[in-house]
Motif scaffolding. Structure first.
Motif, short mmCIF file in Angstrom:
data_model
loop_
_atom_site.label_atom_id
_atom_site.label_comp_id
_atom_site.label_asym_id
_atom_site.label_seq_id
_atom_site.Cartn_x
_atom_site.Cartn_y
_atom_site.Cartn_z
N THR A 154 -37.95 -28.98 -15.91
CA THR A 154 -36.77 -28.49 -15.22
C THR A 154 -36.90 -27.05 -14.75
OG1 THR A 154 -35.42 -29.96 -16.58
CG2 THR A 154 -34.28 -28.20 -15.42
N LEU A 157 -31.54 -22.94 -19.08
CA LEU A 157 -30.83 -23.14 -17.82
C LEU A 157 -29.41 -22.60 -17.86
CD1 LEU A 157 -31.14 -24.42 -15.00
CD2 LEU A 157 -30.26 -26.56 -15.95
N LYS A 213 -28.92 -25.36 -11.20
CA LYS A 213 -30.26 -25.90 -11.41
C LYS A 213 -31.27 -25.00 -10.71
CE LYS A 213 -29.90 -29.02 -7.43
NZ LYS A 213 -30.00 -30.43 -6.97
#
Length: 371
Positions: free
Chosen positions: A218, A26, A71
């Motif tokens: 995620t 990320l 995100k």
């Protein structure tokens, strides 16, 4: 070692699906060190004599950091923007990593329409075959920059299963951040307070009794539920599957001694039947009476107009339709021989009552699969 693991270890043609979490981060985008380790394992498998097709997740994940996002985006437009950046970076990264071994890489971007549309399906199949004949490593990804919610595979686990059949692969390997199938989340105690149990081999549906599969993490869209669905889809088409952790890619691709394996059905579905069952979008529905359900499902007969009680959808001849019994439950899928309007005029009529131009079955048994 079990027969399934032996078959996967010795497969001459394999599809390897690599999850987002295995190659992206990320904060930093693509993890080049982890990608190199995966390519090392893939190269070893190719040097052992196998053809390899890579199905790579990570395009959206690879675009998050360069765009300054914090995100994974939730809206479609931002996902597509991230994918447009990430696809280029992923292609460059795969090319650079494989170039260490003098390998040429070809990028293949697919949408669900490329698999559900029969002509596009054949074109994609020819492209993969030709790339492999030219000793090029195909790297397949969903074309996230143009795919809408209506034209998506849902996740790359399903894409991997479809590509395995498309490429005529002998095995499918799903590599992600999980080391195999458990009866539940191995990080949490189950409803009875006991830890989840690891399942080493799935020979049939009965081995999945009591399994609770969760959703994605995620960076990716797939979770254990999608991996389980993809494994069953591939196994149903005659392709054995290995589900393992990307960190164990060397062992997974060398001897299949890690993870969970899924046994393939004894007889592989033909390309046509697989397309009807799993790849094609159903564009309409035919409601049939109990006698027709028995003929189609129980005795594998063609569907005749006499057994049809209702038609829904604006489909054409050659489109895939669902067949539903009197209770509304879909019992089969098949390729319609007629347009929806023609079938509406044929409802309930015997072959003797129909003109000669309508003498063919509405859905021929050769183009029909049970649900």
């Amino acid at each position: 070692m079990s027969e399934v693991r032996t078959a996967i270890a010795g497969a001459r043609s394999i599809v390897v699906k690599i999850g987002s979490s295995a190659v992206t981060d990320l904060q930093t985008g693509i993890d080049l060190a982890r990608m190199d380790l995966l390519v090392d394992a893939l190269e070893a498998r190719m040097r052992a004599g196998s053809d390899v097709v890579v199905v790579s997740s990570g395009a959206v994940g690879a675009g998050i950091a360069p765009l300054g996002l914090k995100k994974r985006p939730a809206d479609l437009a931002t996902k597509q923007a991230a994918a447009s950046v990430g696809q280029l970076k992923m292609a460059q990264a795969w090319e650079a990593s494989f170039s260490r071994y003098g390998r040429t890489v070809g990028q293949v971007l697919l949408t669900a329409d490329d698999v559900s549309n029969r002509a596009h399906h054949a074109n994609a199949q020819r492209t993969l075959d030709r790339l492999r004949a030219l000793h090029t490593v195909p790297v397949v990804n969903e074309n996230d920059t143009v795919a809408t919610n209506e034209l998506r595979f849902g996740d790359n686990d399903r894409l991997g299963a479809l590509v395995a059949h498309l490429a005529g692969a002998d095995a499918l390997v799903l590599l992600s951040d999980v080391d195999g199938l458990y009866t539940g989340d191995p990080r949490k105690p189950g409803p009875d307070g006991q830890p989840a149990r690891f399942i080493a081999e799935v020979a049939g549906p009965e081995d999945l009794d009591g399994v609770i599969a969760g959703s994605g993490g995620t960076l990716g869209t797939g979770g254990m539920a999608s991996k389980l669905s993809a494994a069953r889809l591939a196994a149903d088409s005659g392709v054995p599957v290995l589900l393992a952790a990307a960190a164990q890619a060397d062992r997974a691709l060398a001897d299949a001694s890690v993870g969970t394996v899924f046994a393939a059905r004894p007889q592989r579905l033909s390309a046509r039947r697989f397309w009807v069952r799993h790849a094609a979008e159903a564009l309409g529905r035919l409601t049939i009476d109990a006698g027709a359900v028995d003929a189609v499902v129980g005795r594998r007969r063609s569907l005749l107009a006499a057994g049809i009680t209702g038609v829904a959808g604006g489909f054409s001849s050659g489109d895939v339709v669902e067949l539903a019994g009197p209770d509304g439950v879909v019992c089969a899928r098949g390729v319609s021989s007629y347009d929806a309007d023609d079938i509406a005029a044929m409802l309930g009529k015997s072959s003797e009552e129909l003109p000669a131009d309508y003498s063919r079955p509405v859905v021929h048994a050769d183009h029909l699969v049970r649900a």
